[in-house]
Design a protein around this motif. Structure first.
Motif, PDB file in Angstrom:
ATOM      1  N   GLY A   3     -77.911  39.113 -46.850  1.00 18.50           N
ATOM      2  CA  GLY A   3     -78.725  37.979 -47.241  1.00 18.50           C
ATOM      3  C   GLY A   3     -78.535  37.489 -48.653  1.00 18.50           C
ATOM      4  N   ALA A  12     -76.530  38.863 -42.717  1.00 14.49           N
ATOM      5  CA  ALA A  12     -77.931  38.444 -42.626  1.00 14.49           C
ATOM      6  C   ALA A  12     -78.809  39.293 -43.547  1.00 14.49           C
ATOM      7  CB  ALA A  12     -78.411  38.575 -41.185  1.00 14.49           C
ATOM      8  N   LEU A  68     -82.543  33.722 -37.492  1.00 13.44           N
ATOM      9  CA  LEU A  68     -81.275  33.724 -36.769  1.00 13.44           C
ATOM     10  C   LEU A  68     -81.024  32.389 -36.073  1.00 13.44           C
ATOM     11  CD1 LEU A  68     -81.357  37.310 -35.238  1.00 13.44           C
ATOM     12  CD2 LEU A  68     -79.677  36.448 -36.877  1.00 13.44           C
ATOM     13  N   SER A  84     -77.800  30.724 -38.105  1.00 15.56           N
ATOM     14  CA  SER A  84     -76.647  31.393 -37.508  1.00 15.56           C
ATOM     15  C   SER A  84     -75.328  30.849 -38.045  1.00 15.56           C
ATOM     16  CB  SER A  84     -76.680  31.257 -35.978  1.00 15.56           C
ATOM     17  OG  SER A  84     -76.562  29.894 -35.595  1.00 15.56           O
TER      18      SER A  84
END
Length: 226
Positions: free
Chosen positions: A80, A172, A215, A219
């Protein structure tokens, strides 16, 4: 006849019809040998709204994906956080991360392959540790962990209790990675997406809907094949 174009029909010994929307919004139908084209077309008509929604999602996602140049200063996500790429002449390894993502000038010509290899190694280590942590917490036992190259399927649980995760997941945020791991682990207990399944997920990840939204809307940030 359906208003939607069927890009490919793949027949096999399967017993049911499956619909797949690819990353480039193509419609793939997987059907049994005995399924007639008329039956397939009727199914497509019934599923038209769902198909169009999925195709629109992938088209919009594709438009958001930025072309990778692997140039100094370009940012790469890891858990992230964005790390700018820096080219180093005397780097001991091909790729190293501290406050930046460093790549050796020697391998710069194959930057994509080396950075992807680095991501896969990081994903394997991190996800394996997290799976073990949550496995012990929940008492759920898995057979094995596999890190794959899936583009949009972040994780899956095989029928032999194998847990599969895409290496792209490591880009992520950490809490989103944890959610995907918890989600797949809970499939060891519930092989569906019933209310009981989501209740089990919520016990460990009470804010899982927030992670699912991340998500859904981000994405494209985990895309690589462009």
């Amino acid at each position: 006849m359906p208003t939607l174009q069927i890009d490919q029909i793949i027949r096999s010994h399967r017993k049911t019809i499956g619909l797949q929307i690819t990353n480039d919004a193509r419609l793939i139908v997987r059907a049994p040998h005995f399924a007639s084209e008329d039956f397939i077309h009727k199914l497509i008509r019934r599923k038209e709204s769902w198909i169009k929604a999925k195709q629109d999602y992938f088209k919009q996602r594709q438009n958001k994906i930025k072309l990778r140049k692997f140039a100094p200063g370009e940012e790469f996500l890891f858990l992230g956080q964005a790390y700018p790429l820096k080219v180093i002449e005397d780097l001991p390894k091909a790729v190293v991360m501290d406050n930046t993502l460093k790549i050796s000038s020697i391998v710069l010509g194959n930057a994509r392959d080396h950075i992807e290899c680095w991501y896969k190694a990081q994903a394997s280590d991190y996800i394996t540790q997290k799976v073990e942590y949550y496995s012990q917490m929940t008492g759920l036992n898995y057979q094995s962990i596999r890190i794959n190259n899936a583009a949009t399927r972040w994780g899956s649980c095989g029928y032999k209790d194998t847990l599969n995760f895409t290496w792209r997941l490591i880009m992520a945020p950490a809490r989103v990675v944890d959610y995907v791991i918890i989600h797949e682990l809970m499939h060891l207990r519930q092989k569906n997406h019933s209310r009981k399944f989501w209740a089990e997920v919520a016990k460990i990840a009470p804010d899982y809907k927030q992670d699912e939204r991340w998500l859904k809307h981000n994405s494209h940030l985990l895309a690589w094949d462009c």
